[in-house]
Design a protein around this motif. Structure first.
Motif, PDB file in Angstrom:
ATOM      1  N   ILE A  42      -3.648 -11.283 -16.811  1.00 33.76           N
ATOM      2  CA  ILE A  42      -4.600 -11.321 -15.697  1.00 33.76           C
ATOM      3  C   ILE A  42      -3.861 -11.597 -14.388  1.00 33.76           C
ATOM      4  O   ILE A  42      -4.130 -10.968 -13.355  1.00 33.76           O
ATOM      5  N   GLY A  43      -2.919 -12.535 -14.432  1.00 33.11           N
ATOM      6  CA  GLY A  43      -2.114 -12.786 -13.249  1.00 33.11           C
ATOM      7  C   GLY A  43      -1.281 -11.582 -12.860  1.00 33.11           C
ATOM      8  O   GLY A  43      -1.098 -11.292 -11.669  1.00 33.11           O
ATOM      9  N   ALA A  48       0.527  -6.961  -9.548  1.00 36.96           N
ATOM     10  CA  ALA A  48       0.740  -5.518  -9.433  1.00 36.96           C
ATOM     11  C   ALA A  48       0.049  -4.960  -8.195  1.00 36.96           C
ATOM     12  O   ALA A  48       0.575  -4.067  -7.523  1.00 36.96           O
ATOM     13  N   TYR A  49      -1.121  -5.498  -7.881  1.00 37.86           N
ATOM     14  CA  TYR A  49      -1.836  -5.044  -6.685  1.00 37.86           C
ATOM     15  C   TYR A  49      -1.040  -5.349  -5.423  1.00 37.86           C
ATOM     16  O   TYR A  49      -0.878  -4.493  -4.542  1.00 37.86           O
ATOM     17  N   VAL A 208       3.737 -20.003   0.799  1.00 33.21           N
ATOM     18  CA  VAL A 208       2.833 -20.862   0.023  1.00 33.21           C
ATOM     19  C   VAL A 208       1.415 -20.304   0.051  1.00 33.21           C
ATOM     20  O   VAL A 208       0.709 -20.301  -0.971  1.00 33.21           O
ATOM     21  N   SER A 209       0.990 -19.811   1.216  1.00 34.81           N
ATOM     22  CA  SER A 209      -0.341 -19.205   1.312  1.00 34.81           C
ATOM     23  C   SER A 209      -0.472 -18.025   0.357  1.00 34.81           C
ATOM     24  O   SER A 209      -1.501 -17.868  -0.320  1.00 34.81           O
ATOM     25  N   GLY A 210       0.568 -17.187   0.280  1.00 36.48           N
ATOM     26  CA  GLY A 210       0.544 -16.072  -0.667  1.00 36.48           C
ATOM     27  C   GLY A 210       0.468 -16.544  -2.099  1.00 36.48           C
ATOM     28  O   GLY A 210      -0.268 -15.975  -2.927  1.00 36.48           O
ATOM     29  N   LEU A 211       1.228 -17.585  -2.435  1.00 36.62           N
ATOM     30  CA  LEU A 211       1.192 -18.127  -3.796  1.00 36.62           C
ATOM     31  C   LEU A 211      -0.210 -18.589  -4.167  1.00 36.62           C
ATOM     32  O   LEU A 211      -0.720 -18.279  -5.253  1.00 36.62           O
ATOM     33  N   CYS A 337       2.679 -11.920  -5.168  1.00 37.72           N
ATOM     34  CA  CYS A 337       3.168 -11.314  -6.418  1.00 37.72           C
ATOM     35  C   CYS A 337       3.592 -12.386  -7.420  1.00 37.72           C
ATOM     36  O   CYS A 337       3.310 -12.294  -8.616  1.00 37.72           O
ATOM     37  N   VAL A 338       4.280 -13.414  -6.922  1.00 38.18           N
ATOM     38  CA  VAL A 338       4.827 -14.453  -7.798  1.00 38.18           C
ATOM     39  C   VAL A 338       3.741 -15.426  -8.248  1.00 38.18           C
ATOM     40  O   VAL A 338       3.706 -15.853  -9.419  1.00 38.18           O
ATOM     41  N   GLY A 339       2.836 -15.792  -7.332  1.00 43.93           N
ATOM     42  CA  GLY A 339       1.845 -16.814  -7.639  1.00 43.93           C
ATOM     43  C   GLY A 339       0.980 -16.531  -8.855  1.00 43.93           C
ATOM     44  O   GLY A 339       0.875 -17.388  -9.753  1.00 43.93           O
ATOM     45  N   PRO A 340       0.337 -15.356  -8.951  1.00 39.24           N
ATOM     46  CA  PRO A 340      -0.497 -15.096 -10.129  1.00 39.24           C
ATOM     47  C   PRO A 340       0.282 -15.096 -11.436  1.00 39.24           C
ATOM     48  O   PRO A 340      -0.246 -15.522 -12.474  1.00 39.24           O
TER      49      PRO A 340
END
Length: 447
Positions: A42-43, A48-49, A208-211, A337-340
């Motif tokens: 799921i992450g 991928a998006y 951090v916001s992206g994560l 990309c990394v966070g999920p």
């Protein structure tokens, strides 16, 4: 109202585009959770998006220059619709990853076309209002996508068809326009070494916001499912949380223009830690408690990106702000990309509460790395603090949004358009590129 009337077609395209995108993100999470698929998958869907968005930022401008705005928009829209229908026709997560990447790539190109048109038609004095309208349409579309689940909670094949319908509707306003094609902007050079030295605290905040935001969009539906919420309740939970991102923008702008932005970022990190910890440690919560607590977390987490954008603009000259915007969006995309992926692995190992434990850990990074007393002010621009502008995150924006941002001077964009050779195709106009500037000394040292 005059601005809304002038740009209603583009706002409608944005609204329907983001309705489909918001509904798709939640649908994928719920569908995979219903089939007991590993949380890491799921992450990976959200990762991928965002990978597709980053790739689209590199490919989109070439496609627009080659075939023109309308053809590029419709072609990418057709790709997105086909990929969504492909998700509805197959149950293989590996194929879904590829299709999700293609959706991100196609949508980034569509964002670039819409933003090019908005920038071309907006007068300089209207840019702030036009930009705010674009952000409102984006967030309302994301919220509308969640509310569809409230009135249509089924996860059958008809839901991907509804998503494809929303994406298809977004093609109509652009494809029938009689407006002249705008001049596409060439992506500015990222210059990562320069910006890492100049605005390290802003880049840390954007990462951090992206994560955090990438993990939220990808895995909040799984968290809500594990908490025992029904599909309708998950739609309400997600809609309320995303609406918090829209609601906070204007109070945030008032604060940002009057108080030290580094201090505001650090305080936002502290508040994010305080609000996320209860959701991270409490094993189960009723919906009546989870919705307001999730709302408070999102109220804070959606402030990090616009605050970082405003803070970085205070320390970067006007002629480099197009490059800065591109660098910030790529940094956000890397984090998203990394966070999920990281959060999905943690949720698989330790349970659904790791979604908010991860957000709390990210808040600690902000508290640790953003130090107002470490800001030297060596490269602070004369007009600082630069006026805060409500800013959508890169789920609904492209590097071309820099040209629409009123913080980027008209002469900067025009100079870039003059310095770049015209493309070979007659339909595309002059491309813009940023001129190189020697590196400067570090402006704000990280803690």
């Amino acid at each position: 109202m005059r601005i809304f009337t002038a740009f209603r077609a583009l706002y409608f395209a944005t609204l329907t585009l983001l309705t489909g995108s918001g509904l798709l993100s939640t649908y994928l999470g719920l569908r995979l959770a219903a089939e007991k698929v590993d949380g890491l998958w799921i992450g990976a869907m959200m990762a991928a998006y965002y990978l597709g968005l980053v790739l689209g930022g590199k490919i989109g401008h070439r496609l627009i220059a080659r075939v023109g705005h309308i053809r590029a928009y419709v072609a990418c829209g057709g790709l997105v619709v086909a990929a969504v229908l492909g998700i509805g026709l197959t149950n293989w997560p590996a194929i879904w990853l590829l299709l999700r990447t293609l959706i991100g790539l196609g949508m980034m190109c569509q964002y670039m076309v819409i933003e090019s048109w908005l920038n071309e038609q907006a007068e300089a004095r209207q840019r702030g209002a036009v930009f705010a309208g674009y952000m409102v349409a984006s967030y309302l579309g994301l919220v509308a996508g969640q509310l569809i689940l409230v009135v249509h909670p089924g996860l059958g094949p008809d839901l991907p068809m509804m998503i494809a319908l929303a994406f298809a509707l977004s093609l109509i306003p652009v494809s029938i326009t009689h407006k002249v094609h705008p001049a596409p902007l060439h992506p500015a050079p990222l210059e990562p070494r320069f910006f890492i030295r100049r605005v390290p605290q802003s880049l840390t905040t954007v990462l951090v916001s992206g994560l955090v935001i990438g993990s939220f969009y990808g895995l909040a539906p799984l968290y809500a499912t594990e908490q025992g919420l029904s599909v309708e309740q998950i739609g309400v939970f997600m809609g309320v949380c995303i609406f918090a991102g829209l609601l906070v923008q204007w109070p945030l702008g008032w604060l940002s223009d009057r108080y030290d932005r580094a201090l505001l970022i650090r305080n936002a990190g502290i508040l994010l830690l305080v609000f996320a910890l209860p959701l991270a440690v409490l094993p189960a919560l009723p919906m009546e408690a989870m919705v307001p607590m999730g709302f408070m977390v999102c109220l804070v987490q959606f402030t990090l990106y616009p605050l970082a954008v405003a803070f970085s603009n205070d320390h970067v000259e006007g002629e480099r702000r197009v490059s800065l915007t591109a660098m910030l969006l790529v940094t956000f995309g890397v984090g998203a990309c990394v966070g999920p992926l990281a959060t999905g692995a943690l949720m698989r190992a330790f349970g659904p509460n790791m979604l908010y434990a991860f957000a709390a850990a990210c808040a600690l990074i902000v508290i640790w790395r953003v130090r107002p007393e470490k800001v030297t002010g060596l490269h602070r621009v004369d007009e600082a603090p630069v006026k805060h502008v409500p800013t959508p995150d890169s789920l609904a924006s492209s590097p071309l949004s820099a040209a629409l941002d009123p913080r980027v001077a008209d002469e900067t964009v025009e100079e870039q358009m003059k310095t770049t050779p015209a493309p070979a195709t007659p339909e595309a106009a002059t491309m813009a590129g940023a001129a190189g500037v020697p590196e400067a000394e570090e402006e704000s040292r990280p803690g």
